[in-house]
Scaffold this active site. Structure first.
Site, PDB file in Angstrom:
ATOM      1  N   GLY A   1      30.888  -5.539  50.404  1.00 49.90           N
ATOM      2  CA  GLY A   1      32.339  -5.584  50.561  1.00 49.90           C
ATOM      3  C   GLY A   1      32.784  -5.894  51.978  1.00 49.90           C
ATOM      4  N   SER A   2      33.817  -6.707  52.151  1.00 48.94           N
ATOM      5  CA  SER A   2      34.160  -7.185  53.482  1.00 48.94           C
ATOM      6  C   SER A   2      35.505  -7.904  53.467  1.00 48.94           C
ATOM      7  CB  SER A   2      33.063  -8.121  53.987  1.00 48.94           C
ATOM      8  OG  SER A   2      32.687  -9.015  52.953  1.00 48.94           O
TER       9      SER A   2
END
Length: 218
Positions: free
Chosen positions: A187-188
């Site tokens: 996730g980013s």
């Protein structure tokens, strides 16, 4: 946008390659799954490990997929798969478009415009969730591109799980629009700064597809 939706539906493992930079995570996971499956018939412990290990390996293969894309036309295209988290006017006249990438998205990022990479700067920082406002102080890589629109800044931001950003190309590289430029593991967020006078075509909450969704408006 029908084109974006169609491309997103084609992002399966069939015919997709794996992202560069995936091997440190992927190889141990696949090896553990393969070994536990091979020993499952003779060992109860191996059988107990085989199911979660195989599920994890399948998840890793899905996460690190890197599908081919038919690159769209337009001045600025999305560098990331995800959802537009915010659109914010900046003090210097630019507009920041922040795209949140969940673990279900393809995490290979692409060049938003054709041009030359003038700098690639790694900045150490924290690892709060990428949807958090304080994620602006997270571990990140800051890119600058010399393009027909002038200097374009793009920032890859690590999240709570994504603790590694892997740039694919160095400073001085000439890129075509839609070229793969790097990977963020898990996730980013990716922030793209549009120059003053460039109107944003996307909306908060809109899904984007790297290399396909147009970010600016004529």
């Amino acid at each position: 946008m029908p084109h974006s939706q169609t491309s997103a539906h084609r992002d399966s493992l069939v015919g997709a390659r794996l992202a560069r930079g995936a091997s440190p995570w992927l190889l141990p996971t696949v090896a553990t799954a393969a070994l536990s499956l091979a020993r499952a018939r003779r060992s109860g412990a191996a059988k107990a490990v085989a199911v979660p290990a195989t599920a994890l390996a399948a998840g890793m293969l899905w996460f690190f997929r890197d599908p081919e894309r038919e690159i769209a036309t337009g001045r600025v295209i999305s560098p990331a798969d995800g959802v537009v988290q915010s659109i914010m006017p900046w003090k210097d006249g630019r507009t920041r478009v922040a795209i949140f990438m969940s673990p279900l998205n393809v995490h290979v990022n692409r060049a938003p415009l054709a041009g030359t990479v003038t700098s690639v700067e790694h900045i150490p920082g924290g690892f709060v969730p990428a949807f958090n406002k304080e994620s602006e102080n997270n571990e990140r890589v800051v890119w600058h591109f010399d393009t027909e629109l002038g200097d374009i800044e793009m920032i890859q931001i690590a999240g709570a799980v994504a603790r590694r950003i892997v740039p694919y190309i160095p400073e001085g590289t000439k890129v075509e629009q839609g070229d793969r430029i790097g990977l963020i593991r898990f996730g980013s967020r990716v922030d793209l700064y549009l120059p003053e006078g460039v109107e944003v075509a996307v909306e908060v909450g809109q899904k984007t597809v790297a290399g396909v969704t147009r970010i600016d408006r004529d």
